[in-house]
Structure formats: C-alpha cells, structure tokens
Design a protein around this motif. Structure first.
Motif, PDB file in Angstrom:
ATOM      1  N   ILE A 340      -4.611  59.058  42.061  1.00  0.00           N
ATOM      2  CA  ILE A 340      -5.350  58.787  43.293  1.00  0.00           C
ATOM      3  C   ILE A 340      -5.945  57.390  43.250  1.00  0.00           C
ATOM      4  O   ILE A 340      -6.696  57.042  42.338  1.00  0.00           O
ATOM      5  CB  ILE A 340      -6.462  59.833  43.496  1.00  0.00           C
ATOM      6  N   GLY A 341      -5.598  56.579  44.222  1.00  0.00           N
ATOM      7  CA  GLY A 341      -6.158  55.236  44.319  1.00  0.00           C
ATOM      8  C   GLY A 341      -5.685  54.265  43.272  1.00  0.00           C
ATOM      9  O   GLY A 341      -6.223  53.163  43.163  1.00  0.00           O
ATOM     10  N   VAL A 342      -4.679  54.644  42.491  1.00  0.00           N
ATOM     11  CA  VAL A 342      -4.140  53.759  41.455  1.00  0.00           C
ATOM     12  C   VAL A 342      -2.912  53.045  42.005  1.00  0.00           C
ATOM     13  O   VAL A 342      -1.881  53.678  42.262  1.00  0.00           O
ATOM     14  CB  VAL A 342      -3.776  54.551  40.190  1.00  0.00           C
ATOM     15  N   ALA A 343      -3.042  51.763  42.238  1.00  0.00           N
ATOM     16  CA  ALA A 343      -1.918  50.989  42.780  1.00  0.00           C
ATOM     17  C   ALA A 343      -0.750  51.015  41.799  1.00  0.00           C
ATOM     18  O   ALA A 343      -0.926  50.826  40.594  1.00  0.00           O
ATOM     19  CB  ALA A 343      -2.355  49.557  43.046  1.00  0.00           C
ATOM     20  N   GLY A 344       0.432  51.270  42.315  1.00  0.00           N
ATOM     21  CA  GLY A 344       1.621  51.288  41.476  1.00  0.00           C
ATOM     22  C   GLY A 344       1.895  52.608  40.803  1.00  0.00           C
ATOM     23  O   GLY A 344       2.904  52.742  40.113  1.00  0.00           O
ATOM     24  N   SER A 345       1.013  53.607  40.985  1.00  0.00           N
ATOM     25  CA  SER A 345       1.265  54.908  40.377  1.00  0.00           C
ATOM     26  C   SER A 345       2.516  55.527  40.985  1.00  0.00           C
ATOM     27  O   SER A 345       2.706  55.512  42.197  1.00  0.00           O
ATOM     28  CB  SER A 345       0.073  55.844  40.597  1.00  0.00           C
ATOM     29  N   SER A 346       3.366  56.090  40.140  1.00  0.00           N
ATOM     30  CA  SER A 346       4.578  56.748  40.621  1.00  0.00           C
ATOM     31  C   SER A 346       4.404  58.252  40.703  1.00  0.00           C
ATOM     32  O   SER A 346       5.369  58.986  40.887  1.00  0.00           O
ATOM     33  CB  SER A 346       5.757  56.410  39.705  1.00  0.00           C
ATOM     34  N   GLY A 347       3.163  58.738  40.566  1.00  0.00           N
ATOM     35  CA  GLY A 347       2.896  60.155  40.690  1.00  0.00           C
ATOM     36  C   GLY A 347       3.194  60.919  39.420  1.00  0.00           C
ATOM     37  O   GLY A 347       3.374  60.346  38.347  1.00  0.00           O
ATOM     38  N   GLY A 348       3.254  62.255  39.556  1.00  0.00           N
ATOM     39  CA  GLY A 348       3.479  63.114  38.412  1.00  0.00           C
ATOM     40  C   GLY A 348       4.716  63.973  38.528  1.00  0.00           C
ATOM     41  O   GLY A 348       4.910  64.906  37.743  1.00  0.00           O
ATOM     42  N   VAL A 349       5.578  63.675  39.527  1.00  0.00           N
ATOM     43  CA  VAL A 349       6.837  64.389  39.700  1.00  0.00           C
ATOM     44  C   VAL A 349       7.967  63.372  39.792  1.00  0.00           C
ATOM     45  O   VAL A 349       7.897  62.427  40.590  1.00  0.00           O
ATOM     46  CB  VAL A 349       6.829  65.276  40.961  1.00  0.00           C
ATOM     47  N   ILE A 350       8.988  63.535  38.987  1.00  0.00           N
ATOM     48  CA  ILE A 350      10.171  62.666  39.009  1.00  0.00           C
ATOM     49  C   ILE A 350      11.272  63.369  39.782  1.00  0.00           C
ATOM     50  O   ILE A 350      11.614  64.514  39.498  1.00  0.00           O
ATOM     51  CB  ILE A 350      10.653  62.356  37.579  1.00  0.00           C
ATOM     52  N   ASP A 351      11.830  62.679  40.756  1.00  0.00           N
ATOM     53  CA  ASP A 351      12.957  63.191  41.545  1.00  0.00           C
ATOM     54  C   ASP A 351      14.058  62.138  41.474  1.00  0.00           C
ATOM     55  O   ASP A 351      13.948  61.071  42.080  1.00  0.00           O
ATOM     56  CB  ASP A 351      12.517  63.437  42.989  1.00  0.00           C
ATOM     57  N   LEU A 352      15.109  62.431  40.712  1.00  0.00           N
ATOM     58  CA  LEU A 352      16.150  61.441  40.432  1.00  0.00           C
ATOM     59  C   LEU A 352      17.507  61.945  40.897  1.00  0.00           C
ATOM     60  O   LEU A 352      17.929  63.045  40.529  1.00  0.00           O
ATOM     61  CB  LEU A 352      16.198  61.152  38.926  1.00  0.00           C
ATOM     62  N   ASP A 353      18.174  61.137  41.710  1.00  0.00           N
ATOM     63  CA  ASP A 353      19.574  61.370  42.081  1.00  0.00           C
ATOM     64  C   ASP A 353      20.394  60.220  41.523  1.00  0.00           C
ATOM     65  O   ASP A 353      20.183  59.061  41.911  1.00  0.00           O
ATOM     66  CB  ASP A 353      19.741  61.429  43.599  1.00  0.00           C
ATOM     67  N   ARG A 354      21.341  60.512  40.645  1.00  0.00           N
ATOM     68  CA  ARG A 354      22.140  59.465  40.001  1.00  0.00           C
ATOM     69  C   ARG A 354      23.616  59.655  40.312  1.00  0.00           C
ATOM     70  O   ARG A 354      24.171  60.736  40.113  1.00  0.00           O
ATOM     71  CB  ARG A 354      21.930  59.486  38.487  1.00  0.00           C
ATOM     72  N   ASP A 355      24.238  58.612  40.797  1.00  0.00           N
ATOM     73  CA  ASP A 355      25.689  58.540  40.912  1.00  0.00           C
ATOM     74  C   ASP A 355      26.186  57.533  39.885  1.00  0.00           C
ATOM     75  O   ASP A 355      25.597  56.454  39.727  1.00  0.00           O
ATOM     76  CB  ASP A 355      26.112  58.096  42.318  1.00  0.00           C
ATOM     77  N   TYR A 356      27.263  57.855  39.210  1.00  0.00           N
ATOM     78  CA  TYR A 356      27.754  56.936  38.188  1.00  0.00           C
ATOM     79  C   TYR A 356      29.279  56.992  38.117  1.00  0.00           C
ATOM     80  O   TYR A 356      29.904  57.987  38.488  1.00  0.00           O
ATOM     81  CB  TYR A 356      27.142  57.259  36.819  1.00  0.00           C
ATOM     82  N   TRP A 357      29.843  55.897  37.680  1.00  0.00           N
ATOM     83  CA  TRP A 357      31.288  55.824  37.509  1.00  0.00           C
ATOM     84  C   TRP A 357      31.612  54.715  36.515  1.00  0.00           C
ATOM     85  O   TRP A 357      30.749  53.883  36.194  1.00  0.00           O
ATOM     86  CB  TRP A 357      32.005  55.575  38.832  1.00  0.00           C
ATOM     87  N   GLY A 358      32.830  54.720  36.039  1.00  0.00           N
ATOM     88  CA  GLY A 358      33.227  53.682  35.100  1.00  0.00           C
ATOM     89  C   GLY A 358      34.714  53.711  34.833  1.00  0.00           C
ATOM     90  O   GLY A 358      35.441  54.607  35.285  1.00  0.00           O
ATOM     91  N   PHE A 359      35.175  52.719  34.095  1.00  0.00           N
ATOM     92  CA  PHE A 359      36.597  52.619  33.777  1.00  0.00           C
ATOM     93  C   PHE A 359      36.773  51.893  32.458  1.00  0.00           C
ATOM     94  O   PHE A 359      35.874  51.203  31.962  1.00  0.00           O
ATOM     95  CB  PHE A 359      37.348  51.862  34.887  1.00  0.00           C
ATOM     96  N   ASN A 360      37.942  52.052  31.889  1.00  0.00           N
ATOM     97  CA  ASN A 360      38.345  51.309  30.704  1.00  0.00           C
ATOM     98  C   ASN A 360      39.840  51.045  30.808  1.00  0.00           C
ATOM     99  O   ASN A 360      40.630  51.987  30.918  1.00  0.00           O
ATOM    100  CB  ASN A 360      38.025  52.100  29.435  1.00  0.00           C
TER     101      ASN A 360
END
Length: 721
Positions: A340-360
């Motif tokens: 509360i009132g802390v600038a830059g705080s990212s809260g206490g819940v992480i919600d991550l959606d990751r898309d990834y790909w690669g090649f060799n």
C-alpha cells in the motif's frame, strides 16, 4: 590449474576421517577395476532430438573417447526401486551435482553443478536443462525440472566442466534427459506407488512400432502419469499430472522425430522456517503461509520437431524447432504494508503468461581424416520467450474486514522478452590413443521490458549481454583401461529476468547496472573401465568475476548486484564395482567455494551459500541366491551432506548430516508378463535435518526441513506385445 593444486592439496589435508575412508574405498575400487578385461561397447542409439551442441551421446564408446566430463544414468536405474516423482531420487550417484528435494512442490528442486545454480531460491538457474533436445530452461537461464518424464526416460546425461559452456549462457552444467524410443516387441507398463504423508503416484507407458519388421513405420513412446501428496508439513499438499509423447520414423539417410509434453500442477507453499522455528519444531509451518494461503498453479504445453538428413560424403544437416506456452499463478505472503502506497510495488500475486519458441540448425561433417575420425559441426541456435507479467495485491478490503490471500488490485502490467541468437562451431578429432576437441560459441542475449502500468511512471527498458565462449580439451589413452583427460574454457552467466527486474534498493525497472558473470574453468582427471566396473577422478578449478549476488529485499522486491570474484576448487571421485552378486557404487565431491575480492556486504573468504563442502553417496546392492527365484535385490544407501551456509554473510548454517536408506526390489517374468515390486525406508535413523536452505531469504526463514523416517512401496506390471 598449476596455481590451484597446492591450495587444493592443503584443503584435502583437513578432510575428516570418515571422508578419507570414503576416498580410500573409492580409489581401491578403482584399482581393482583396473585389472579387469574391458567390456563390450554398446552401439549408439539414434533418433533423439539434437541438443544445442553434442558433448556426450548415447554411445558409451563416445563418452569413453571424449574429453568432456559426462556421467550417464540409465533409465532403469532412475526407476528401479524409486517413487519416480523427483529427479533427485536417482542422481545422487553423480559427483559434482547437488540436487535436493525441498519437500515443497511450489518451488521445484534445488540443483547446482560445481557451485553453479546454488543461489536460486526457486526453480533452477545456472544449469541448463533439456528433454529430448528441447530446452527446459528459458533463454534467461531459468528452468524447471518438474516436467522431466522419468517414467519413460532412456537415460540422463549430466555434463560438467568447461564443455558445458557450449550449451550457451548460464550453463555451468547441463542435465539432458532422453526418452526411450519405441521398437519391437512393443511394451505396455502400468505402475502405482505410495509413500508417507498420503503420497501416491500412478503412471503408464506404452512403446512400440507401427508397420512390419520388414517395412517399419513410426516408433512411438507414450507416458502419462499423476501424483499427489498431503505434504510433510501444513500448507504443503500438491498434485501434478504429466503427459509425454514421442514419435520417430527413419527415412533414407535420416530420421524425423516429434515430441509433445503437457504438465499441470498445483501446490501449496509452506515456505521456510527461521532458526528459532527450526530449533523449536522443524515439522511446523510459519504463520505467514497459512495467513496468506500461499500457493502456486502451473500449466505448460510444448511440442518439438527434429529432422536430420545425410547429404553424402560424411555431410549431414540437422534441424530442430520447438514452441510452448507456460502459465503460472502464485500467491505470496508479502504483507499489505509493503504494498500500500509503495511506489513500484508489484503486489503479492504473480500472474505470468509465457510463450516461447526456439530452433537449432546445424551442419555436420563426419569422416576419416589423417588416420583419425573427424567430427566437425557449425550451427545457429536461437531462443525467445515473451512473458506477459501481471502483479496483483494479495488482499482486498481494509481492517478489520480485510481478506488475505486473494486476488486484489492490479499493481504490475508489463511484457518482458528475452532473446538469444548464438552461432557456434565444434570440432573433434579422435584416434585410438588421442582425442582433441574444442568449440566456440558466441552468446547474444537481449532483455526488453515494456511497461503498460504507467501510474508509477514508465519502467520500460532494455539490456544486452554478449561474449565468446571458447573451450578446448584433450584425452590421452595411457593403457587400454586407463586414460587421462583435461579441458579448459570460459563461461558466461546472465541474470534471469526476475533477477534483473529491480535495481538495487528495490526500485522498479530493469537493473541495467547488473552485469553477467564471467568464468574460466579448467579440469584434469583420470578414468578407467573394465568388465566389472568403472571409475573417475577429476580435479577442477573455476575462477569467476562479477559473481551475481543478492543485494537485499525491500518491500518484497529482491534485487541483485555483482559481488566481485569467486573461486571454486574441487575434487570428484566416483566408482562402480561388481563382484559376484554384490555391487558397490560410490560418489564423493569436495568443493571449496569462496568469495575472493570482498564487497561492502560480503567479506572476502566467505563461503558461497547453498553449497556443502563435502558430499558422499555410497550404495551396496546384494542379489542373494535365496532370492533368485523372485529376482530379489537388497540395497543399503548412505548419503552424507556437509554443513551449508544460508547466506552470503555466513551468519547461520544448516548442520551436516548423514542419512541411511534400505530397500528391496523384486522382478518376476512369466511369458509376456513381468511384475516388479519395491519397498524402501528412507532416513532409517529418523535424523532431523534441513533438506535444503532458501539462500539469502529476505525474511530469514532459511530452513526447509527434510523428511523423517518414511516408508514407500510400489508395483509395476509390464506386458510385451
């Protein structure tokens, strides 16, 4: 290496008496093994997806003739007499590898190789993970071992030493799992196992091949499993479901392979204990995880395709591509006052959606040259991850009507991208008595953050890391059963996106002042083999500058900085020797890991946290004649782990401990049917011990208790068709 030998010798003089006995036993087994006749070497297995750079292979002969340090654990060893849930169950026999089960399925295993990866508070970093050539590590170096399909593993290769750098940035070591390939006759397996604290696992595998023996079609291997546990402590229940499929088909001059993996998991998070809590009751859970109902859910789906084709005259082209999606929701125990009132705080819940790909993509040339075998390759490997990262407060309402552990107000909304594009070359030339090999990889990594939550100001930014990673090595055949090997190379470890997320002091925005750490690694050793067993002895020296270390935690935001130089010097011994109906296996690691040039926060000479100075595994397996009708094998294991410091300041430590386990496994075959059963008791003496520590925990809750005495048992049925 010359400069490190006297120092290492001095430290070895101070080893305790039981450790000296263990080293002596290992060397005695090696000398006994030396007098035996060399075994026949199995032919290489084909059809695996190509890893980024091959430093080992399924062929025992290639590993014997190479200069890289590669230990291989067969899939049957991983499964035999085990619950088949955690990678830590079957890899204790690999020296130089620290792999611990946190008994916390919300945070994955704790994995380090020769000290790399030890600082990780969750997941795996600093060590590259691959399943059938597809990275289980993201481009930023973070990874998870939970999706390793142990039930269908053909083998696991553990790469240590300088040659691991050829797998890219943040590869102080590499763990490669290859699943089994279908063939004839086909097999259908189904197994169930149960253990302490309401733990159970069910899995089934099917392997086979379509078509006929004269005109074979697709080879297939399917693996589906699920496990659940009530947990050893309050707030530690978990369940996980996995599915893994592999299809491969040979064509003239090549092979096509497809793989698919799906994982979904949910786990409560008991977190760690403070020193006072640990001393009072190591089976308790702190109040914070209970108040906030800390928990984590994960779902991941990925697929890959590999294709290789011979072009004639020893030329070959190998192509691999993969793509996947990962979703993570995690509720933490960060107090509202830190949000509360802390600038830059990212809260206490992480919600991550990751898309990834690669090649060799790789060109390869294999032919005879100058009386030896030449293996030359060049290629380009690229990986990309795009993380849609949101953060929410973990509460709603105001006192006295505030509810904790629920999804609250949005506090973070940004897109993070990590991209790598690395060209590489590798060459190996082998004769009967000599091998010379080397490689060069140019690492190019870029991180970009695009901030969409602008109420705290625009925190967008970007940073790049690059460097050349050369490595050279040689092997010399001293006698038919004895050879020496040596290698030297450079490595580069990039910070993960999480580690670069905040500047020192917890300010939001990418930490552009955080550099990649750079290392120079060297090793020299002896190894031998025979019909009765094999052994290995290796001395290594690693010098790192700009080591990435913790800069503290402010309002739940962990930041990192560069902590000067470090040294890691060590000795690895391993041996396996069988005589009659008794087999003895052992692995010993001595690791002296110290901070060199001190910083304002870390005095020079402090031990690196999360790393035991000594680690020993020994197993005796006995197949008595009276149990031959039921295929009985009885085992006794001993695992010793030395004292482990919990933070860079070395202000506290988890005591060293030795754990004993006993087990029995049986196998009966009738026609096309085979039954396998096992029972084992772990921590036979019910030793109180810290299974792992949370390195540099901001709340000083460092200790994660290991299991007390626990019973497990299982049964598996196989039908050939």
């Amino acid at each position: 290496m010359k400069s490190s030998a006297p120092a290492l010798s001095r430290h070895l003089n101070h080893l305790d008496h039981p450790t000296c006995i263990a080293i002596g036993v290992t060397l005695l087994m090696a000398s006994l093994a030396q007098a035996q006749t060399p075994p026949e070497v199995p032919e290489p297995e084909g059809g695996a997806l190509a890893p980024v750079v091959i430093t080992g292979s399924g062929s025992a002969d290639q590993r014997w003739r190479g200069s890289a340090t590669v230990d291989v654990v067969d899939g049957s060893e991983l499964r035999s007499g085990q619950l088949q849930i955690n990678l830590s169950e079957g890899l204790a026999r690999v020296p130089g590898l620290v792999i611990r089960n946190r008994e916390n399925y919300a945070q994955d295993l704790q994995v380090s190789i020769r000290g790399f990866g030890a600082r990780s508070t969750f997941g795996v970093r600093g060590v590259r993970l691959f399943v059938d050539g597809i990275p289980a590590s993201a481009p930023d170096g973070s990874g998870q071992a939970a999706n390793f399909p142990l039930g269908s593993a053909d083998r696991i290769e553990v790469v240590r030493g300088p040659f691991s750098a050829l797998y890219g940035a943040s590869s102080g070591g590499a763990i490669l799992l290859y699943t089994e390939d279908g063939g004839r006759p086909g097999e259908l397996r189904a197994g169930v196992a149960a253990g302490a604290n309401g733990l159970w696992r069910f899995s089934t595998q099917a392997t086979g091949q379509t078509g006929t023996a004269e005109t074979p079609g697709w080879s297939y291997a399917l693996d589906v499993g699920k496990f659940a546990t009530d947990g050893a402590r309050p707030q530690s229940a978990a369940h996980r479901s996995t599915a893994n499929a592999r299809l491969s088909r040979a064509h003239e001059g090549g092979r096509t392979t497809l793989v698919f993996n799906r994982q979904s998991a949910f786990a409560l998070d008991p977190q760690g204990l403070s020193r006072t809590q640990w001393d009072t009751d190591p089976e308790q859970t702190a109040i914070q995880p209970l108040q906030y109902n800390t928990r984590k859910s994960v779902s991941q789906t990925q697929a890959g395709l590999a294709w290789d084709q011979a072009l004639g005259n020893g030329h070959k082209v190998e192509l691999m591509g993969y793509a996947g999606q990962r979703r993570v929701i995690q509720f933490q125990s960060i107090p509202p006052v830190n949000q509360i009132g802390v600038a830059g705080s990212s809260g206490g819940v992480i919600d991550l959606d990751r898309d990834y790909w690669g090649f060799n993509a790789r060109w390869r040339l294999q032919r005879e040259w100058q009386g030896g075998e030449l293996d030359l390759s060049a290629g380009l490997a690229g990986d990309r991850q795009t993380d849609l990262r949101r953060g929410y407060e973990n509460f709603v309402g105001t006192p006295p009507n505030r509810t904790l552990g629920v999804l609250g107000t949005l506090r973070r909304d940004e897109t993070n991208r990590a991209t790598t594009l690395d060209p590489y070359v590798r060459a190996s030339w082998q004769r009967q008595a000599w091998t010379f090999e080397g490689g060069l990889r140019h690492v190019n990594a870029r991180y970009v953050s695009s901030d969409a939550f602008l109420s705290n100001g625009d925190q967008s930014g970007g940073v790049r890391f690059s460097g050349y990673l050369p490595v050279v090595g040689a092997r010399w055949q001293l006698w038919p059963q004895l050879q020496a090997f040596a290698s030297v190379g450079r490595g580069l470890e990039t910070p993960t996106l999480n580690e670069a997320a905040y500047s020192v002091g917890g300010a939001a925005g990418l930490n552009t002042a955080l550099n990649a750490s750079r290392s120079t690694s060297a090793e020299v050793g002896l190894r031998g083999r025979n019909a009765a067993g094999l052994w290995n002895a290796t001395v290594f020296d690693i010098r790192t500058r700009d080591e990435i270390v913790s800069a503290g935690t402010v309002d739940g935001r962990a930041s990192f900085t560069n902590g000067g130089s470090t040294t890691r010097q060590g000795l690895e011994l391993s041996a396996e020797y069988g005589v009659g109906n008794v087999t003895v296996s052992s692995a010993y690691t001595y690791l002296r890991a110290r901070y060199g040039s001190g910083t304002a926060s870390i005095p020079a000479g402090n031990r690196m946290p999360g790393l035991p100075e000594q680690q020993l595994f020994a197993q005796l397996a006995w197949s008595p004649a009276f149990a031959s009708r039921v295929g009985g094998v009885f085992t006794v294991d001993a695992r010793h782990t030395g004292r482990v410091f919990v933070n860079d300041l070395n202000s506290d430590a988890a005591a060293g401990h030795t754990l004993f386990s006993i087990g029995a496994r049986f196998e009966q075959t009738t026609g096309a049917w085979t039954w396998r059963e096992f029972v084992r008791i772990d921590n036979l003496t019910d030793k109180k011990h810290a299974g792992s520590v949370i390195v540099n925990d901001g709340n000083s809750r460092f200790f994660e208790p290991g299991l007390g005495r626990s019973l497990s048992a299982g049964i598996e049925l196989t039908r050939r068709f």
